[in-house]
Every structure is written in C-alpha cells, then in structure tokens.
Scaffold this active site. Structure first.
Site, mmCIF file in Angstrom:
data_model
loop_
_atom_site.group_PDB
_atom_site.id
_atom_site.type_symbol
_atom_site.label_atom_id
_atom_site.label_comp_id
_atom_site.label_asym_id
_atom_site.label_seq_id
_atom_site.Cartn_x
_atom_site.Cartn_y
_atom_site.Cartn_z
ATOM 1 N N GLU A 1 -19.494 86.651 -10.802
ATOM 2 C CA GLU A 1 -19.587 86.193 -12.169
ATOM 3 C C GLU A 1 -19.045 84.771 -12.348
ATOM 4 O OE1 GLU A 1 -19.201 88.979 -14.920
ATOM 5 O OE2 GLU A 1 -19.468 87.518 -16.538
ATOM 6 N N ASP A 2 -17.936 84.468 -11.692
ATOM 7 C CA ASP A 2 -17.212 83.222 -11.989
ATOM 8 C C ASP A 2 -17.346 82.140 -10.932
ATOM 9 O OD1 ASP A 2 -16.348 84.558 -14.197
ATOM 10 O OD2 ASP A 2 -14.392 85.100 -13.372
#
Ligand code: MN
Length: 479
Positions: A77-78
């Site tokens: 996600e990051d």
C-alpha cells in the site's frame, strides 16, 4: 512496554520456533528499507508499526509466513513494491497474505459509498480464503488502537466505533478473547472516557475488597488438588472494563455481577475437570443455577470450560472456571491456538475447524452466496452477524446461536430445511407457540412438524432474520 526492537521479536519467536529466524530477519530488513523515511503520526519511524503487529502475532505463536506477512503488511500500500516481487523474494503464501491485508485496509464501515461496501465485503469474505488475513488485520487494528492517542479526536472516535462494529465481533467469532477484550477496553476508553474511568475505579475497589477471599480460595484449592495429585495451575482473572460496563448498562447492579472476578483453574484432563468441580463444591457451596457445562456443550465459538459460582469466605460470590490446559489456549486465543496445538499443519487445521465447527462461518458463506449487491451484503451481515445474538437450546441441549429478533422459524431452518418446510408450531419452554414466535435468550425450543403441512407461508419472509430461512422459504415457493 518500552519500544520493542527486532531482537525482542526474534527472541519471542525463538521461544516456540528455532528454525525460521532467518526469513523473519530478511522480511524485517526488507520492510525497513522500503518504509525508509516514512514516519508515523507519533513521529516514530514507520517500521515500528509492522514490527509491533508481528510481535502481537508472535505472542500468539503465529507461523513463519504470518509473521513475515505482518512485517510486510503495509508495503504494498505505502511503497513501490509489487505482489509479484514479494512472491519472488519470499513465497506465494506470504505474498497472498500481504495482498489480502492490503485489499481490506482502506475501508470505512460506516460509509455508504459502494467502494467502501466492496472493501468491507472483502474483509469479511477473506476469512473464507485464509483466516490468517483476518488475524493479521486484527493485530494491525490492535496496534493502531494502542497508539490512537496521536490521532485527532474525530479519528479516535471513528476508529473506536469501527472497531466495536466489525473487529470486536470478528475476534469473538474466532474465539480470540484476549484481542477482543483489549479492543473493547480501548474503544470504550475513547468513546466514553468518563464512564471508562468510573468503572476502572470501581474495578480497583472490588479487586481490593476481594483480594483476601481470592487468596484464601487459591491456597485452599491448590492444597486440595495437590493432595489428589491433579496437575494444575490456578490464575485470578478479572472481567474487562467493557464487560462490566455492558452488564451495568443492561441494568445489573455491581453486586449482581458474579464473574467480575474469577478463578481460572487449569488441569490436565477432562476427567480431572469434573473431579475438581466435585472437590470445589464439597468445600464451597455452589449456587445451583449458576453452573454451566461448556465442555460437553461448547459455545458456538468453541469456548470450552466448566463455570460454577460458589460462596467464598465472608459469603462473597466467586466464579470458578475449570478447564484443561488445551481448552485454556483456545479460551484465550480461539482458532489461533492451533498454531500451538498443531504446529506445521495449523493453517489447514484452522481453516477446516472454521468450516466445520464455527456456526458464523456457515452463515457467512450463505449470505455471501445470496446477496450479489455489496450494499445489501454488508447490511445483511450487520443485521445477522454483527448484531446482538441470542443463544437458545435444542431439545438435545445443543446451543444454537441466532441474531436477536429471530423467530422459531429461523430456528427450524437452522436445524434442517425439512423441519422448516414442515413446521406447524413450536414448543418453547413447554408452551405451544406460533411459528412466528420471537425467541429469547436461553429458550428451549422444540419444533412441531407435520408432513401434511402446507409448507412455509409467504408471510414468513417478513418474520425471519436469517438468510438461511429466507432463502429456503423462497426456494420452496419456486417448487
Ligand atoms: Mn498497518
């Protein structure tokens, strides 16, 4: 606890698994370099978060892939990494777990937007693929709740509500009581800080008052079990703050909450559980209607134990819980106890147990198959699974869990389709009632059938709560 480090994690894992340290080190270094430069709202390096999530899971003796996935759980996600790269550098299982956790991470249960509904559906149905995804998600939520003080007040309340709405029931359904209790207390603390503080004070007071009585019982029972050569361990267990809060909200007085403090007695075998029960009753007078046998009549989340409330010193009421050491693992960790009980094969055992024994799982599969629309799916899950429940008994004494507001018709279809289809009336606690009768907690239910009955009536569709009953009534109408 002061901030944990990778060495703490490795030491924790070494307590139960010596062989798999290298891959964990690799996952940590990998995640650390990917999150390099990112900070949490607390100002700490981001890696602190996945490290803590992994530590919570190591404390539950999670398997290697789960620990690695926990360390990597926010990288998709990051950061720039892809699922294929995780698969190449680790293995397909770890990549799937990380991907599963990622898919369900950006969700907002209270929102009406379809995107969020779709995400919520993913969270809930991911249990059916690999329950470890949900367990990692629970650990993720637990660490976020533990560090909620760095968020705005709005975010705190929003997260606390979402935790109560979805994560607490999920933890309950898989029997992970430790996580459930902590999530409840953290949520209450942010939702109603004053009430939380008040109950905390009461709890300290009651603990103080009961200290002497509990110490006396602990010593006496220890002595009795030693004399009988029964291997055992005894612990004092306190109800969590939320548990006390909920009972008081229901109108109970503090003096009526008999399980506020209890003695947890663990022994080596089922036979010795009953032996111990007899020994305790011969020493301390029991309250007859407070006795429960969850060993031969487990809760629907597989919790097993004997509960008996007895008069301790100074006529103080004390609940004792008697179970085997293995049952105690399940009582604390639920399904995840199999990490310890079935090393190596735990993943498959967990998935099989879930499918065959956990009632909510069957309901979930059913709701998922009946409702194509995400919004309808989510609201049905809320109405049927993430809601207050009642527990009723079959004539054989089996416990059946139903959503609050269920009728005898729901019960009949839960037992068997034919029983629902040929139902004419029901007997609840020795009284004959209509099929539409709304059941209450602890009702004993017998369904009266007649093969010559007209079959389910269309009006019943408005009288049932469960997806199963609705589906079967509709199917009957089509034939
Ligand atoms: Mn996270």
């Amino acid at each position: 606890m002061s901030q944990i480090t990778i060495n703490d994690l490795l030491a924790k894992i070494a307590e139960y698994n010596q062989e798999e340290i290298d891959i964990v080190k690799k996952a940590y270094a990998y995640a650390e370099s990917l999150h390099q430069g990112q900070k949490r709202q607390s100002g700490e390096d981001y890696i602190i978060h996945p490290l803590n999530v992994a530590y919570i899971l190591a404390d539950m003796h999670a398997d290697r892939d789960t620990i690695c996935a926990a360390l990597l759980h926010d990288t998709l996600e990051d950061t720039k990494i892809t699922k294929a790269e995780i698969e190449r550098d680790f293995n397909p299982d770890i990549a799937n777990l990380v991907n599963g956790v990622t898919k369900i991470s950006k969700m907002n249960f209270s929102s009406k937007q379809d995107q969020n509904m779709a995400n919520t559906r993913k969270i809930i149905t991911s249990i059916t693929e690999d329950v470890r995804i949900i367990i990692i998600k629970l650990a993720d939520r637990l660490h976020n709740m533990r560090t909620l003080q760095f968020k705005s007040e709005f975010k705190q309340k929003e997260n606390a509500m979402e935790t109560m709405d979805i994560f607490v029931p999920l933890a309950y359904y898989i029997g992970a009581y430790r996580i459930k209790s902590e999530l409840e207390d953290l949520s209450l603390q942010y939702l109603y800080p004053e009430k939380y503080k008040r109950i905390e004070d009461i709890k300290v007071r009651v603990e103080d008052e009961s200290r002497h009585c509990l110490a006396e019982m602990l010593q006496t029972i220890n002595g009795i079990l030693d004399d009988q050569n029964i291997p055992h361990d005894i612990k004092v267990r306190t109800k969590n703050i939320y548990g006390i809060y909920k009972r008081m909200e229901q109108g109970h007085k503090l003096s009526d909450i008999h399980d506020l403090l209890s003695l947890k007695i663990m022994v080596d075998s089922i036979a010795n559980c009953y032996q111990t029960l007899g020994l305790i009753h011969s020493k301390y007078h029991p309250i007859n209607d407070k006795f429960k046998d969850y060993i031969y009549n487990p809760k629907t989340n597989m919790y097993r134990s004997l509960h008996t409330t007895v008069f301790g010193e100074d006529d103080r009421l004390v609940q004792t819980q008697i179970r085997t050491f293995d049952m105690d693992k399940v009582a604390s960790f639920g399904l995840t106890a199999y990490w310890d009980i079935n090393k190596g094969d735990a993943r498959n055992v967990m998935q099989e147990e879930l499918k065959n024994k956990y009632q909510f799982f069957k309901s979930l599969i059913e709701i998922n198959s009946v409702f194509a629309d995400n919004q309808e799916f989510v609201s049905q899950v809320k109405r049927e699974l993430l809601t207050d429940k009642i527990y009723v008994y079959t004539t054989k004494g089996d416990i059946v869990e139903l959503p609050k507001g269920s009728t005898a018709i729901d019960f009949a279809y839960r037992i068997h389709t034919d029983i629902g289809n040929t139902m004419v009336s029901a007997v609840v606690n020795d009284k004959v009632v209509e099929p539409e009768y709304e059941l209450k907690n602890k009702d004993r239910v017998r369904i009266i059938t007649d093969v010559l009955s007209y079959g389910p009536r269309e009006e019943w569709l408005d009288k049932v709560k469960t997806t199963r009953a609705k589906k079967k009534i509709k199917e009957f109408g089509k034939n």
